[in-house]
Enzyme design. Structure first.
Site, PDB file in Angstrom:
ATOM      1  N   LYS A  52     -16.625 -30.986   5.557  1.00 11.94           N
ATOM      2  CA  LYS A  52     -17.196 -32.063   6.377  1.00 11.94           C
ATOM      3  C   LYS A  52     -17.143 -33.387   5.608  1.00 11.94           C
ATOM      4  O   LYS A  52     -16.789 -34.425   6.169  1.00 11.94           O
ATOM      5  CB  LYS A  52     -18.638 -31.708   6.799  1.00 11.94           C
ATOM      6  N   GLN A  96     -26.980 -28.051   7.298  1.00  9.52           N
ATOM      7  CA  GLN A  96     -26.048 -26.919   7.359  1.00  9.52           C
ATOM      8  C   GLN A  96     -26.835 -25.615   7.556  1.00  9.52           C
ATOM      9  O   GLN A  96     -27.726 -25.304   6.783  1.00  9.52           O
ATOM     10  CB  GLN A  96     -25.226 -26.864   6.048  1.00  9.52           C
ATOM     11  N   ASP A 119     -24.825 -32.664  15.413  1.00 10.06           N
ATOM     12  CA  ASP A 119     -24.484 -31.262  15.685  1.00 10.06           C
ATOM     13  C   ASP A 119     -24.716 -30.908  17.153  1.00 10.06           C
ATOM     14  O   ASP A 119     -24.243 -29.888  17.643  1.00 10.06           O
ATOM     15  CB  ASP A 119     -25.341 -30.328  14.806  1.00 10.06           C
TER      16      ASP A 119
END
Ligand code: NDP
Length: 277
Positions: A52, A96, A119
């Protein structure tokens, strides 16, 4: 002939388009910065976080990385999220997953400002998707829609079957297909006659988390098959939820594993980060 949908190439194209968009937006004085938080040291998470950050650097946006020890308390993590929510420089926040067991995932997801929820997991983002309003969309299912579009596969009016109803893949996937005017059926572990239901599908999206479970008996001739699953086999190779060897000859198009849906997830995360600029 079966078309192999090349997620690697499509994700690269998207990242290149985003790189141009970032340069243009920067010219207008806009900036973006993604804050990535990792708690503990799951090896897979370390790889994902690294990818990422690399993708951010590629498209030209800043990233901040917070690597917190395994024993970080929920309150400490929540305070960091609050700080980042209040920081005008930070435009996207990502924790995460998974987080260690003593931290409640839902509480964490709900604490991220919906304005920075790149997200797309916050209930406000999911709700917006549900009622057709603007908002961040969960990256993996959004990536599946892009794969279909870039491959010129029509969704409107098609029988779409999604296997899996998780909050991050199956449910948003079904809503997105519905938004594209597909006729959508969602299957799960209690579905009866799974094979018969799947055989109706013009577009079958498989997100069950069971290696190679879906074989040719579930597939209608000429169907499009999208395999979201990803598993490492004992021989070290990756496979999906679909038994690619038996299914591919029956399809009009199929995503391979690796190189299908996987690369799209990060590309769509970047898409969300850029859209927040
Ligand atoms: P979950 O385990 O959260 O959900 C699995 C879903 O499949 C559940 O809804 C479950 O039903 C259903 N299911 C399980 N077994 C069966 C069965 N025998 N018949 C019918 N339905 C069944 O998984 P995720 O949605 O998080 O992930 C799915 C897959 O996608 C995994 O392989 C994961 O690794 C992969 N993945 C890949 C990503 C990528 O970037 N490529 C990103 C995210 C996930 P029920 O609800 O009834 O339990």
């Amino acid at each position: 002939m079966t078309k192999i949908i090349d997620g690697k190439a499509i994700s690269q194209k998207i990242k290149d388009e985003l790189k141009e968009e970032v340069a243009r937006k920067k010219g207008e004085g806009k900036e973006a910065c993604l804050a990535v938080i990792q708690v503990g040291k799951y090896p897979a998470s370390t790889v994902y976080v690294g990818n990422k950050k690399k993708a951010c650097a590629y498209i030209g946006i800043d990233s901040q990385s917070y690597e917190l020890p395994e024993e970080t308390s929920q309150d400490e993590l929540l305070s960091l999220i609050d700080k980042l929510n209040d920081d005008p420089k930070v435009t996207g926040i990502l924790v995460q997953l998974p987080v260690p067991g003593h931290i409640d995932e839902d509480t964490i997801i709900k604490r991220i400002s919906p304005l920075k929820d790149v997200d797309g997991f916050h209930p406000m983002s999911v709700g917006a998707l549900c009622i057709g309003e603007k908002g961040f969309v969960s990256c993996t299912p959004a990536g599946v829609i892009k794969l279909l579009k870039y491959s010129d596969i029509e969704i409107a009016g098609k029988e779409c079957v999604v296997i899996g109803r998780s909050n991050i893949v199956g449910k948003p996937m079904s809503l997105l297909l519905l938004r594209e005017n597909g006729t959508v059926t969602v299957c799960h572990s209690k579905t009866k006659n799974l094979k018969e239901v799947c055989k109706r599908a013009d577009i079958l999206v498989v997100a069950i988390g069971r290696p190679k479970m879906i074989n040719e008996e579930y597939i209608k001739d000429g169907a499009v098959v999208i395999d979201v699953g990803i598993h490492r086999m004992e021989n070290g190779k990756l496979c999906g939820d679909v038994d690619y060897e038996s299914v591919a000859p029956k399809c009009s198009a199929i995503t391979p594993v690796p190189g299908g849906v996987g690369p799209m997830t990060i590309a769509m995360l970047m898409y969300n980060v850029v859209s927040a600029m």
